[in-house]
Design a protein around this motif. Structure first.
Motif, PDB file in Angstrom:
ATOM      1  N   TRP A 275     -22.453 -17.283  11.470  1.00 20.89           N
ATOM      2  CA  TRP A 275     -22.858 -17.166  10.072  1.00 20.89           C
ATOM      3  C   TRP A 275     -24.235 -16.528   9.982  1.00 20.89           C
ATOM      4  O   TRP A 275     -25.202 -17.026  10.559  1.00 20.89           O
ATOM      5  CB  TRP A 275     -22.866 -18.537   9.415  1.00 20.89           C
ATOM      6  N   LEU A 276     -24.312 -15.418   9.251  1.00 25.32           N
ATOM      7  CA  LEU A 276     -25.573 -14.745   8.951  1.00 25.32           C
ATOM      8  C   LEU A 276     -25.857 -14.996   7.470  1.00 25.32           C
ATOM      9  O   LEU A 276     -25.209 -14.426   6.595  1.00 25.32           O
ATOM     10  CB  LEU A 276     -25.468 -13.248   9.258  1.00 25.32           C
ATOM     11  N   ALA A 277     -26.801 -15.883   7.215  1.00 28.42           N
ATOM     12  CA  ALA A 277     -27.066 -16.359   5.857  1.00 28.42           C
ATOM     13  C   ALA A 277     -27.935 -15.386   5.070  1.00 28.42           C
ATOM     14  O   ALA A 277     -28.785 -14.694   5.637  1.00 28.42           O
ATOM     15  CB  ALA A 277     -27.765 -17.712   5.919  1.00 28.42           C
ATOM     16  N   PRO A 278     -27.753 -15.343   3.746  1.00 24.93           N
ATOM     17  CA  PRO A 278     -28.634 -14.531   2.904  1.00 24.93           C
ATOM     18  C   PRO A 278     -30.084 -14.977   3.101  1.00 24.93           C
ATOM     19  O   PRO A 278     -30.366 -16.170   3.226  1.00 24.93           O
ATOM     20  CB  PRO A 278     -28.176 -14.842   1.477  1.00 24.93           C
ATOM     21  N   GLY A 279     -30.985 -14.008   3.167  1.00 26.14           N
ATOM     22  CA  GLY A 279     -32.402 -14.301   3.296  1.00 26.14           C
ATOM     23  C   GLY A 279     -32.895 -14.467   4.721  1.00 26.14           C
ATOM     24  O   GLY A 279     -34.091 -14.640   4.949  1.00 26.14           O
ATOM     25  N   THR A 280     -31.986 -14.403   5.702  1.00 22.51           N
ATOM     26  CA  THR A 280     -32.389 -14.532   7.105  1.00 22.51           C
ATOM     27  C   THR A 280     -33.261 -13.345   7.500  1.00 22.51           C
ATOM     28  O   THR A 280     -32.928 -12.196   7.210  1.00 22.51           O
ATOM     29  CB  THR A 280     -31.147 -14.599   8.016  1.00 22.51           C
TER      30      THR A 280
ATOM     31  N   TRP B 157     -31.955 -10.368   5.321  1.00 19.67           N
ATOM     32  CA  TRP B 157     -30.531 -10.098   5.183  1.00 19.67           C
ATOM     33  C   TRP B 157     -30.092 -10.351   3.751  1.00 19.67           C
ATOM     34  O   TRP B 157     -30.539 -11.285   3.098  1.00 19.67           O
ATOM     35  CB  TRP B 157     -29.722 -10.976   6.148  1.00 19.67           C
ATOM     36  N   TYR B 158     -29.241  -9.511   3.273  1.00 17.94           N
ATOM     37  CA  TYR B 158     -28.704  -9.596   1.912  1.00 17.94           C
ATOM     38  C   TYR B 158     -27.262 -10.090   1.990  1.00 17.94           C
ATOM     39  O   TYR B 158     -26.530  -9.760   2.913  1.00 17.94           O
ATOM     40  CB  TYR B 158     -28.753  -8.215   1.249  1.00 17.94           C
ATOM     41  N   GLY B 159     -26.864 -10.877   1.036  1.00 14.68           N
ATOM     42  CA  GLY B 159     -25.500 -11.402   1.035  1.00 14.68           C
ATOM     43  C   GLY B 159     -25.275 -12.343   2.205  1.00 14.68           C
ATOM     44  O   GLY B 159     -26.184 -12.653   2.970  1.00 14.68           O
ATOM     45  N   GLY B 160     -24.053 -12.788   2.335  1.00 14.01           N
ATOM     46  CA  GLY B 160     -23.677 -13.633   3.457  1.00 14.01           C
ATOM     47  C   GLY B 160     -22.642 -12.921   4.297  1.00 14.01           C
ATOM     48  O   GLY B 160     -21.830 -12.152   3.769  1.00 14.01           O
ATOM     49  N   ARG B 161     -22.654 -13.167   5.586  1.00 15.09           N
ATOM     50  CA  ARG B 161     -21.691 -12.509   6.473  1.00 15.09           C
ATOM     51  C   ARG B 161     -21.262 -13.504   7.539  1.00 15.09           C
ATOM     52  O   ARG B 161     -22.080 -14.048   8.262  1.00 15.09           O
ATOM     53  CB  ARG B 161     -22.312 -11.287   7.116  1.00 15.09           C
ATOM     54  N   LEU B 162     -19.965 -13.737   7.606  1.00 21.18           N
ATOM     55  CA  LEU B 162     -19.368 -14.518   8.673  1.00 21.18           C
ATOM     56  C   LEU B 162     -18.756 -13.525   9.647  1.00 21.18           C
ATOM     57  O   LEU B 162     -17.906 -12.718   9.269  1.00 21.18           O
ATOM     58  CB  LEU B 162     -18.303 -15.458   8.114  1.00 21.18           C
ATOM     59  N   MET B 163     -19.206 -13.531  10.892  1.00 21.68           N
ATOM     60  CA  MET B 163     -18.749 -12.581  11.904  1.00 21.68           C
ATOM     61  C   MET B 163     -17.808 -13.301  12.854  1.00 21.68           C
ATOM     62  O   MET B 163     -18.196 -14.288  13.489  1.00 21.68           O
ATOM     63  CB  MET B 163     -19.946 -12.002  12.653  1.00 21.68           C
ATOM     64  N   ILE B 164     -16.562 -12.810  12.938  1.00 20.30           N
ATOM     65  CA  ILE B 164     -15.531 -13.459  13.748  1.00 20.30           C
ATOM     66  C   ILE B 164     -15.111 -12.487  14.848  1.00 20.30           C
ATOM     67  O   ILE B 164     -14.730 -11.351  14.576  1.00 20.30           O
ATOM     68  CB  ILE B 164     -14.307 -13.826  12.881  1.00 20.30           C
ATOM     69  N   TRP B 165     -15.168 -12.961  16.077  1.00 22.89           N
ATOM     70  CA  TRP B 165     -14.751 -12.134  17.209  1.00 22.89           C
ATOM     71  C   TRP B 165     -13.730 -12.874  18.054  1.00 22.89           C
ATOM     72  O   TRP B 165     -13.969 -14.004  18.475  1.00 22.89           O
ATOM     73  CB  TRP B 165     -15.958 -11.751  18.068  1.00 22.89           C
ATOM     74  N   GLN B 166     -12.578 -12.246  18.284  1.00 20.39           N
ATOM     75  CA  GLN B 166     -11.549 -12.771  19.176  1.00 20.39           C
ATOM     76  C   GLN B 166     -11.845 -12.263  20.581  1.00 20.39           C
ATOM     77  O   GLN B 166     -12.036 -11.043  20.767  1.00 20.39           O
ATOM     78  CB  GLN B 166     -10.157 -12.276  18.758  1.00 20.39           C
TER      79      GLN B 166
ATOM     80  N   SER C 200     -21.654 -11.536  -1.616  1.00 16.08           N
ATOM     81  CA  SER C 200     -22.894 -11.100  -2.263  1.00 16.08           C
ATOM     82  C   SER C 200     -23.938 -12.213  -2.143  1.00 16.08           C
ATOM     83  O   SER C 200     -23.619 -13.338  -1.736  1.00 16.08           O
ATOM     84  CB  SER C 200     -22.649 -10.785  -3.742  1.00 16.08           C
ATOM     85  N   ASP C 201     -25.173 -11.919  -2.560  1.00 19.13           N
ATOM     86  CA  ASP C 201     -26.220 -12.953  -2.577  1.00 19.13           C
ATOM     87  C   ASP C 201     -25.814 -14.137  -3.455  1.00 19.13           C
ATOM     88  O   ASP C 201     -26.215 -15.267  -3.210  1.00 19.13           O
ATOM     89  CB  ASP C 201     -27.541 -12.378  -3.106  1.00 19.13           C
ATOM     90  N   GLU C 202     -25.014 -13.869  -4.482  1.00 19.11           N
ATOM     91  CA  GLU C 202     -24.587 -14.917  -5.412  1.00 19.11           C
ATOM     92  C   GLU C 202     -23.352 -15.665  -4.927  1.00 19.11           C
ATOM     93  O   GLU C 202     -22.851 -16.556  -5.603  1.00 19.11           O
ATOM     94  CB  GLU C 202     -24.296 -14.307  -6.798  1.00 19.11           C
ATOM     95  N   GLY C 203     -22.799 -15.274  -3.773  1.00 18.73           N
ATOM     96  CA  GLY C 203     -21.636 -15.962  -3.226  1.00 18.73           C
ATOM     97  C   GLY C 203     -20.301 -15.361  -3.605  1.00 18.73           C
ATOM     98  O   GLY C 203     -19.259 -15.931  -3.269  1.00 18.73           O
ATOM     99  N   GLU C 204     -20.290 -14.214  -4.290  1.00 22.10           N
ATOM    100  CA  GLU C 204     -19.028 -13.560  -4.648  1.00 22.10           C
ATOM    101  C   GLU C 204     -18.420 -12.910  -3.411  1.00 22.10           C
ATOM    102  O   GLU C 204     -19.087 -12.165  -2.695  1.00 22.10           O
ATOM    103  CB  GLU C 204     -19.271 -12.487  -5.714  1.00 22.10           C
ATOM    104  N   PHE C 205     -17.148 -13.185  -3.145  1.00 20.77           N
ATOM    105  CA  PHE C 205     -16.454 -12.588  -2.008  1.00 20.77           C
ATOM    106  C   PHE C 205     -16.304 -11.088  -2.244  1.00 20.77           C
ATOM    107  O   PHE C 205     -15.792 -10.658  -3.270  1.00 20.77           O
ATOM    108  CB  PHE C 205     -15.085 -13.250  -1.823  1.00 20.77           C
TER     109      PHE C 205
END
Length: 186
Positions: free
Chosen positions: A25-30, A57-66, A78-83
């Motif tokens: 998880w890469l959180a907004p504002g990191t 960092w802007y918005g939120g990003r969940l990075m998934i790697w198999q 988005s920063d506001e949590g919109e997918f």
């Protein structure tokens, strides 16, 4: 990472870590380190010439790697949590290091809208990289084949796309992580 230099460093929170998959998880504002605007021309990239700056960092990003894949899937908000959608980042398989996970980007990507339509992204960047010798034609074909494999997952709506990650929420008590000392060393 590029074999000759760190490109960017992003402190993250581990959400899932198993034998077959890692999710970060890469959180907004990191506070991250990267070239200004995360932008470097392809010739500058090949030459290893870029400065680092602090980047929130802007918005939120969940990075998934198999494990074994030469791509990861980002779930983006988005920063506001919109997918916003999914981003398939074509890259070398993640390598675990004492400081986290490293990978080398392949420049070609795929964007997937919330309605599941997809499109290639940055084909021109990969073409320019081949033209100047950063990657070979054979490597570019291999990257595209990996992208086509990811597109098969998108069109079949299989993992990780069918797992409800777009509805996932981070724990609000998680603090923003910070970069460790030595983040800039290979």
């Amino acid at each position: 990472m590029w074999p000759w230099r760190v490109f960017s460093a992003k402190p993250v929170t581990i959400v899932e870590r198993g034998d077959d998959r890692v999710a970060l998880w890469l959180a907004p504002g990191t506070l991250t380190k990267a070239p200004p605007g995360f932008r470097v021309s392809i010739p500058e990239l090949a030459a290893g010439i870029w400065p680092f700056s602090d980047w929130r960092w802007y918005g939120g990003r969940l990075m998934i790697w198999q494990r074994g894949d030469s791509h990861s899937t980002y779930v983006s908000w988005s920063d506001e949590g919109e997918f916003l959608g999914w981003y398939v980042n074509l890259e070398e398989p993640w390598r675990e290091t004492p400081l986290g996970f490293d990978s080398t980007d392949h420049l070609l990507d795929i964007w997937v809208d919330p309605d599941r339509t997809w499109r290639w992204k940055d084909e021109d960047h990969l073409a320019e990289a081949v033209e100047i010798g950063l990657f070979t034609q054979g490597q570019a074909r291999r990257f595209r084949r990996e992208g086509e494999r990811a597109i098969e997952r998108i069109e079949a709506w299989s993992a990780p796309f069918d797992e409800g990650w777009e509805n996932w929420l981070p724990d609000p008590a998680w603090p923003l992580p910070s970069l460790p000392n030595g983040w800039e060393r290979l």
